[in-house]
Design an enzyme around this catalytic site. Sequence first.
Site, short mmCIF file in Angstrom:
data_model
loop_
_atom_site.label_atom_id
_atom_site.label_comp_id
_atom_site.label_asym_id
_atom_site.label_seq_id
_atom_site.Cartn_x
_atom_site.Cartn_y
_atom_site.Cartn_z
N CYS A 1 0.88 -1.17 0.00
CA CYS A 1 0.00 0.00 0.00
C CYS A 1 0.91 1.22 0.00
O CYS A 1 2.12 1.09 0.20
CB CYS A 1 -0.84 0.06 1.26
SG CYS A 1 -1.98 -1.32 1.43
N ARG B 1 1.60 1.85 -5.96
CA ARG B 1 1.64 0.96 -4.81
C ARG B 1 0.28 0.35 -4.45
O ARG B 1 0.18 -0.53 -3.61
CB ARG B 1 2.19 1.69 -3.58
CG ARG B 1 3.60 2.21 -3.78
CD ARG B 1 4.12 2.81 -2.50
NE ARG B 1 4.31 1.81 -1.47
CZ ARG B 1 5.41 1.10 -1.30
NH1 ARG B 1 6.43 1.29 -2.09
NH2 ARG B 1 5.49 0.21 -0.33
N TRP C 1 -3.81 -1.44 -1.32
CA TRP C 1 -3.76 -2.66 -2.10
C TRP C 1 -4.25 -3.72 -1.12
O TRP C 1 -3.54 -4.11 -0.20
CB TRP C 1 -2.34 -2.93 -2.57
CG TRP C 1 -2.21 -4.21 -3.32
CD1 TRP C 1 -1.73 -5.40 -2.84
CD2 TRP C 1 -2.60 -4.45 -4.67
NE1 TRP C 1 -1.79 -6.35 -3.82
CE2 TRP C 1 -2.31 -5.81 -4.96
CE3 TRP C 1 -3.15 -3.66 -5.68
CZ2 TRP C 1 -2.56 -6.37 -6.21
CZ3 TRP C 1 -3.39 -4.23 -6.92
CH2 TRP C 1 -3.10 -5.57 -7.17
N ASN D 1 0.75 0.21 5.91
CA ASN D 1 1.13 -0.68 4.82
C ASN D 1 1.73 -1.92 5.45
O ASN D 1 2.77 -1.83 6.11
CB ASN D 1 2.16 0.03 3.91
CG ASN D 1 2.83 -0.92 2.94
OD1 ASN D 1 2.27 -1.94 2.57
ND2 ASN D 1 4.04 -0.58 2.53
N GLY D 2 1.07 -3.06 5.30
CA GLY D 2 1.59 -4.29 5.90
C GLY D 2 0.45 -5.15 6.40
O GLY D 2 -0.71 -4.93 6.03
N GLU E 1 8.13 -20.56 -19.52
CA GLU E 1 8.00 -19.23 -18.90
C GLU E 1 9.19 -18.35 -19.28
O GLU E 1 9.04 -17.16 -19.57
CB GLU E 1 7.88 -19.40 -17.37
CG GLU E 1 7.93 -18.11 -16.56
CD GLU E 1 6.87 -17.08 -16.93
OE1 GLU E 1 5.96 -17.38 -17.72
OE2 GLU E 1 6.98 -15.94 -16.44
N LYS F 1 8.92 -14.82 -21.29
CA LYS F 1 9.47 -13.55 -20.79
C LYS F 1 10.30 -12.87 -21.88
O LYS F 1 10.18 -11.68 -22.11
CB LYS F 1 10.38 -13.78 -19.56
CG LYS F 1 9.72 -14.00 -18.23
CD LYS F 1 8.92 -12.86 -17.69
CE LYS F 1 7.53 -12.83 -18.20
NZ LYS F 1 6.52 -13.68 -17.62
N GLU G 1 8.10 -11.67 -25.02
CA GLU G 1 7.12 -10.59 -24.86
C GLU G 1 7.76 -9.22 -24.66
O GLU G 1 7.14 -8.21 -24.95
CB GLU G 1 6.10 -10.89 -23.76
CG GLU G 1 6.59 -10.80 -22.35
CD GLU G 1 5.49 -11.06 -21.33
OE1 GLU G 1 4.37 -10.55 -21.50
OE2 GLU G 1 5.77 -11.77 -20.35
N HIS H 1 12.88 -35.03 -31.18
CA HIS H 1 11.63 -35.25 -31.92
C HIS H 1 11.33 -34.08 -32.85
O HIS H 1 10.21 -33.93 -33.33
CB HIS H 1 10.47 -35.48 -30.95
CG HIS H 1 10.66 -36.69 -30.11
ND1 HIS H 1 10.55 -37.97 -30.62
CD2 HIS H 1 11.02 -36.84 -28.81
CE1 HIS H 1 10.81 -38.85 -29.66
NE2 HIS H 1 11.11 -38.18 -28.54
N LYS I 1 -1.60 -5.21 -19.54
CA LYS I 1 -1.31 -5.93 -18.30
C LYS I 1 -2.40 -6.94 -17.99
O LYS I 1 -2.13 -8.05 -17.53
CB LYS I 1 -1.17 -4.92 -17.15
CG LYS I 1 -0.87 -5.54 -15.80
CD LYS I 1 0.49 -6.23 -15.78
CE LYS I 1 0.76 -6.98 -14.48
NZ LYS I 1 1.80 -8.00 -14.66
O1 M6R Z 1 -3.60 -11.55 -14.57
P1 M6R Z 1 -3.34 -12.95 -15.01
O2 M6R Z 1 -2.35 -13.66 -14.17
O3 M6R Z 1 -4.61 -13.75 -15.16
O4 M6R Z 1 -2.72 -12.81 -16.46
C1 M6R Z 1 -2.45 -13.92 -17.26
C2 M6R Z 1 -1.60 -13.54 -18.45
O5 M6R Z 1 -2.25 -12.59 -19.23
C3 M6R Z 1 -0.25 -12.99 -18.03
O6 M6R Z 1 0.47 -13.89 -17.24
C4 M6R Z 1 0.61 -12.65 -19.26
O7 M6R Z 1 0.90 -13.82 -19.97
C5 M6R Z 1 1.87 -11.90 -18.88
N1 M6R Z 1 2.08 -10.80 -19.78
C6 M6R Z 1 3.09 -12.75 -18.91
O8 M6R Z 1 4.22 -12.05 -18.54
#
Ligand code: M6R
Length: 612
Positions: A2, A29, A72, A98-99, A485, A489, A492, A508, A607
């Site tokens: 927060c 925050r 938050w 905050n905490g 993953e 990263k 993207e 394969h 996001k």
């Molecule tokens: O908010 P969510 O965890 O449901 O989001 C899922 C995906 O949209 C999210 O993880 C996305 O793949 C990210 N950009 C990955 O870094």
Amino acid sequence: MCGIFAYTGKSGKDAGKVLLQGLVSLEYRGYDSAGIFTPESGSIKTPGAVAELKKKVPKKFNGKSGIAHLRWATHGEPTKVNAHPHSDCQGEIWIVHNGIIENFKELKDKLTKAGHTFVSESDTEVFAHLVEEKLKKAKSAKGGFEKAAVAALKEIRGTYGMAIQYKGEPEKLIAARMGSPIVLGVGKHERFIASDASPILPHTKKVIFLEDGEVAVITPDTHTVYKLEGSRVSRKPEEIEWTAQQAQKGGYEHFMLKEIMEGAEVIENTLRGRLIPEKGLAKLGGLEGVAKQLAKIDRIIIVACGTAYYAGLVGEYMLEEHAGIPVEVELGSEFRYRKPVINEKTVVLAISQSGETLDTLEAVREGKRRGALTLGIVNTVGSTIARETDAGVYNHAGPEIGVASTKAFVSQLVALTLLTVFLGRQRGMQPSEGKKIARELKALPAKAQKIFKGKGAIEKLARKYSEARDFLFIGRKYNYPVAFEGALKLKEISYIHAEGCGAGEMKHGPLAMIDEKFPTMALAPSDSVYEKVFSAIQQIKARKGPVVAIATEGNKEIGKVADDVLYVPETLEMLMPILSVIPLQLFAYYFARNKGYNVDRPRNLAKSVTVE
Ligand code: M6R
């Protein structure tokens, strides 16, 4: 996480305006709810972000001092009544926090018995009443407010960065820190308290950073810092040269880096209060209401998207191996259009940072329609998935601003481990095994810190491979999802072709792509499949493919085959993804940053994906 901000001054500035302006720079925050208090104008609170609060604050809202907050949510939905500042019964003592106050339930019971009336579900409100109770005893003595605040601080357990105001002494503010940051601002005839320096910087560059266990008392012309047990701390203000924007990022260049570097703290926050190590048990308050039902379930379907989906795949390995429950993991976008076979013994478990991802949400709704018990591992309190699932576990990872999900992934894995222990112990997991996992979980933050210390080497490596147009990520068993993953990263935020692949799948098909220009990141910790991954590395090397290995500390053999090695500390096989993902996150970050891209806001992405 927060954001708190407090002001006291006699410089002619209006506290109302100073506080509202400061909240804007703290908005990263938390943005669930906001609130403000001045002794002259009282309090205004609202769900939503600062813009909502601004709409509600009248022009004549003013004062010489006051406190403000951005929430938050952790305890209680993000409603007006749960928003900060919180006060005691008489509206005399006001708190922004905050905490998490871990022992708030027992304190609340005690204070309720003593006649206090609570209006919110927030853990913070307890503290206001506790100070009120102490003040009753201390009021006659000089320095009563301070003594009462300190006495109350000594009774709480948990984490806090706090500002406390008492209407009886409106010029004076008290700050305290334990686990959550507090910065004091030292201006001319004015003093500030904040979660970071960003709201202070427009007023003064002189700041004092409080340390854990310290308390500060400020008035417009004075500030005193002392330790909770009483001894004085003499710490001169330091000048900081950060811009307000740099301060929001804790001095880091991007939110993504800051969020990766928060990994150790995030592990602690997700674990806090949820382990009984001496019994090898996990205590998940959010699942208590469905615990009996959970003891009877015979199948879990995890639904999620993107990074959360890969966390789910790690969860599948954990839950099947250690809790003995059959698990399937499905992309939300696929699950919602299938005709899945589900009954009342099936759990549909949604994993989502935002709690708003439409495909995951629709998968939950589909599960519900078909009679499943629905659970969530969600970071955003009060989000739609959190509200619509029957029960769940909150991540407590704090807001994630960077589009690339990093700390949420770490936290999702920790939450899945807790769930594994919770369900495993219902199904015959031995206490000794529970204890072993608990012990290792607790050791993880320090191990993550060790990886962060080596981030310079990862930055160098990202520069070495900066010309690569393709990158392969391989892993096996627990590190198979981590490979995907790592690839996600990189692609993207750096817009290059990156692909995840099971190390056993190379021959394969994917092996055909390998040549001297196609590097591979190989997850090769010393676990039960190490030999297999090692052999895949040898096959890649035989085709002249460059290899960066992620290996366990102490492995000398791998350096003879791989071109580069990044080491991670040893841990249990099931927990390794929590550590092994960190070098991959840092690598992706530095790789994209070196290209000059906006890593926090990669092109074409949002996001939170709330559309199909
Ligand atoms: O908010 P969510 O965890 O449901 O989001 C899922 C995906 O949209 C999210 O993880 C996305 O793949 C990210 N950009 C990955 O870094």
